[in-house]
Design an enzyme around this catalytic site. Structure first.
Site, mmCIF file in Angstrom:
data_model
loop_
_atom_site.group_PDB
_atom_site.id
_atom_site.type_symbol
_atom_site.label_atom_id
_atom_site.label_comp_id
_atom_site.label_asym_id
_atom_site.label_seq_id
_atom_site.Cartn_x
_atom_site.Cartn_y
_atom_site.Cartn_z
ATOM 1 N N LYS A 1 -6.667 6.149 -10.892
ATOM 2 C CA LYS A 1 -5.431 5.632 -11.770
ATOM 3 C C LYS A 1 -5.860 4.536 -12.562
ATOM 4 O O LYS A 1 -5.236 4.479 -13.787
ATOM 5 C CB LYS A 1 -4.360 5.447 -10.587
ATOM 6 C CG LYS A 1 -3.312 4.443 -10.911
ATOM 7 C CD LYS A 1 -2.245 5.383 -11.685
ATOM 8 C CE LYS A 1 -1.228 4.331 -11.732
ATOM 9 N NZ LYS A 1 -1.134 2.942 -11.981
ATOM 10 N N ASP A 2 -6.691 3.897 -11.950
ATOM 11 C CA ASP A 2 -7.007 2.740 -12.946
ATOM 12 C C ASP A 2 -8.423 3.079 -13.509
ATOM 13 O O ASP A 2 -9.490 2.238 -13.339
ATOM 14 C CB ASP A 2 -7.077 1.192 -12.306
ATOM 15 C CG ASP A 2 -5.554 1.048 -11.697
ATOM 16 O OD1 ASP A 2 -4.948 0.752 -12.675
ATOM 17 O OD2 ASP A 2 -5.414 0.940 -10.416
ATOM 18 N N VAL B 1 -3.702 9.703 -6.638
ATOM 19 C CA VAL B 1 -2.748 10.452 -5.821
ATOM 20 C C VAL B 1 -1.346 10.658 -6.518
ATOM 21 O O VAL B 1 -0.888 9.216 -6.977
ATOM 22 C CB VAL B 1 -2.944 9.830 -4.267
ATOM 23 C CG1 VAL B 1 -1.570 10.502 -3.758
ATOM 24 C CG2 VAL B 1 -4.206 9.889 -3.763
ATOM 25 N N LEU C 1 0.854 -1.286 -0.035
ATOM 26 C CA LEU C 1 -0.158 -0.093 0.040
ATOM 27 C C LEU C 1 0.793 1.484 -0.016
ATOM 28 O O LEU C 1 1.752 1.455 0.660
ATOM 29 C CB LEU C 1 -0.920 -0.048 1.202
ATOM 30 C CG LEU C 1 -1.922 -1.267 1.242
ATOM 31 C CD1 LEU C 1 -2.833 -1.221 2.420
ATOM 32 C CD2 LEU C 1 -2.545 -1.483 0.264
ATOM 33 N N HIS C 2 0.306 2.108 -0.703
ATOM 34 C CA HIS C 2 1.005 3.545 -0.687
ATOM 35 C C HIS C 2 -0.180 4.664 -0.526
ATOM 36 O O HIS C 2 -1.314 4.127 -0.282
ATOM 37 C CB HIS C 2 1.584 3.952 -2.138
ATOM 38 C CG HIS C 2 0.798 3.728 -3.327
ATOM 39 N ND1 HIS C 2 -0.365 4.343 -3.444
ATOM 40 C CD2 HIS C 2 0.851 2.633 -4.039
ATOM 41 C CE1 HIS C 2 -1.278 3.732 -4.654
ATOM 42 N NE2 HIS C 2 -0.358 2.798 -5.133
ATOM 43 N N GLY D 1 -9.568 3.621 -7.446
ATOM 44 C CA GLY D 1 -8.790 5.015 -7.818
ATOM 45 C C GLY D 1 -8.839 5.176 -9.282
ATOM 46 O O GLY D 1 -9.151 4.387 -10.106
ATOM 47 N N SER E 1 2.044 4.020 -7.464
ATOM 48 C CA SER E 1 1.890 2.745 -8.130
ATOM 49 C C SER E 1 2.671 1.659 -7.267
ATOM 50 O O SER E 1 3.955 2.122 -7.244
ATOM 51 C CB SER E 1 2.068 2.668 -9.691
ATOM 52 O OG SER E 1 2.020 1.361 -9.874
ATOM 53 N N HIS F 1 -3.798 4.072 -2.030
ATOM 54 C CA HIS F 1 -4.591 3.251 -1.296
ATOM 55 C C HIS F 1 -5.062 3.760 -0.100
ATOM 56 O O HIS F 1 -6.204 3.749 0.098
ATOM 57 C CB HIS F 1 -3.958 1.939 -1.134
ATOM 58 C CG HIS F 1 -3.342 1.238 -2.050
ATOM 59 N ND1 HIS F 1 -2.182 1.032 -2.362
ATOM 60 C CD2 HIS F 1 -3.892 0.670 -3.207
ATOM 61 C CE1 HIS F 1 -1.708 0.405 -3.442
ATOM 62 N NE2 HIS F 1 -3.067 -0.144 -4.124
HETATM 63 O O1 PAF Z 1 -6.835 -2.174 -8.406
HETATM 64 C C1 PAF Z 1 -6.323 -3.444 -7.881
HETATM 65 O O2 PAF Z 1 -5.398 -3.379 -7.321
HETATM 66 C C2 PAF Z 1 -6.921 -4.588 -8.351
HETATM 67 O O3 PAF Z 1 -7.481 -4.601 -9.721
HETATM 68 C C3 PAF Z 1 -8.338 -5.083 -7.765
HETATM 69 C C4 PAF Z 1 -9.376 -3.961 -7.863
HETATM 70 C C5 PAF Z 1 -7.926 -4.965 -6.120
HETATM 71 C C6 PAF Z 1 -8.746 -6.199 -8.028
HETATM 72 O O4 PAF Z 1 -7.813 -7.445 -7.700
#
Ligand code: PAF
Length: 282
Positions: free
Chosen positions: A149-150, A176, A33-34, A147, A185, A37
């Site tokens: 970002k995705d 972020v 985690l950063h 997020g 990331s 998250h």
């Molecule tokens: O974005 C992510 O980290 C992953 O694609 C997720 C949503 C946790 C599903 O594994």
């Protein structure tokens, strides 16, 4: 803070929480985690009584040649960060508890997964939607936070939640960034300092796009050309997978950014690490 590792126990706890009227927030993650998250957890805490953060490096969203085994993991640090942020429950299932040996049921969002990341990673989103559907079923959240970002993942998951009638409010929180603009990331960990500087090519290209649009240039062919030169100037060895301008909801290509709400997304290989980033242009 409670750490839960068994699917059955997590189901029992979320059922009890729902029965006692608690509002549950869910933040699915793959760990390492950063601050990006943690911003999702903070966002969920604003609206919920209990926030469940999940840590699960989901094997079904990685293709065989991708970095599943190398994907960074640090459970101890992750738990400390979640606790400090105020998250109350962390769900860390085992792969064989999520995917039983005879597992054979997948969730697939058909159209939205064919473009952008879906072209380069054809089985990726099927893995994402399947695991997130499972996490929804296990944790029964009222809201779930993802997020920006995705960006494509967020659009796909919103569609899945609508199509499958999950009574869940889907929230997309802003990307972020580090001070210099690099999107946070877990994969940034793969870079040494000079490679990290070159990884700035994505953000610099996006900023160029935004400046061009602000200056009145709206044709995406011209903007893309300029973005390509910015990427190559910042990271001469970069390999551009795509630079795309798409409608923010349908993900269909846009040729003029003033016509529809447009998001510019790009995927670039920087020293064997595939990075993605995006920016809203209109
Ligand atoms: O974005 C992510 O980290 C992953 O694609 C997720 C949503 C946790 C599903 O594994």
């Amino acid at each position: 803070m409670k750490t839960i590792r068994s699917v059955r126990f997590m189901q029992r706890v979320s059922r009890q929480l729902a029965t006692s009227g608690k509002k549950i927030g869910l933040v699915p993650t793959m760990g390492y985690l950063h601050d990006g998250h943690l911003s999702l957890i903070k966002r969920a805490l604003k609206q919920c009584d209990i926030v469940i953060t999940t840590i699960f490096v989901n094997p079904t969203q990685f293709a065989p040649h991708e970095d599943l085994d190398a994907y960074p993991r640090d459970e101890r640090k992750d738990l400390a960060k979640i606790k400090e942020t105020g998250g109350q429950i962390v769900f860390i299932p085992k792969a064989d508890d999520i995917y039983q040996p005879d597992f054979q049921t997948y969730v697939l969002v058909e159209k939205l997964t064919k473009t952008l990341e879906g072209e380069a990673r054809p089985t990726h989103f099927r893995g994402v939607t399947t695991v997130v559907a499972k996490l929804f079923n296990i944790c029964r959240p009222d809201i779930s936070v993802f997020g920006m970002k995705d960006f494509q993942q967020a659009v796909v998951l919103k569609q899945m939640a609508r199509d499958l009638n999950y009574p869940i409010k889907m929230i997309v929180a802003p990307t972020v960034r580090e001070k210099d603009g690099l999107a946070m990331s877990s994969r940034n960990k793969y870079f040494n300092e000079s490679q990290r500087q070159e990884a700035l090519c994505l953000y610099r290209a996006l900023k160029t796009a935004r400046e061009m649009v602000r200056a009145g240039m709206t044709k995406t062919t011209k903007i893309r050309r300029e973005m390509r030169s910015v990427v190559q100037a910042t990271c001469p060895t970069a390999k551009i997978d795509y630079i795309a301008f798409t409608d923010s909801k349908t993900l269909q290509p846009v040729s003029d950014v003033t016509v529809q709400k447009t998001v510019c997304s790009l995927a670039v290989w920087v020293h064997n690490v595939r990075l993605i980033d995006n920016l809203k242009l209109s």
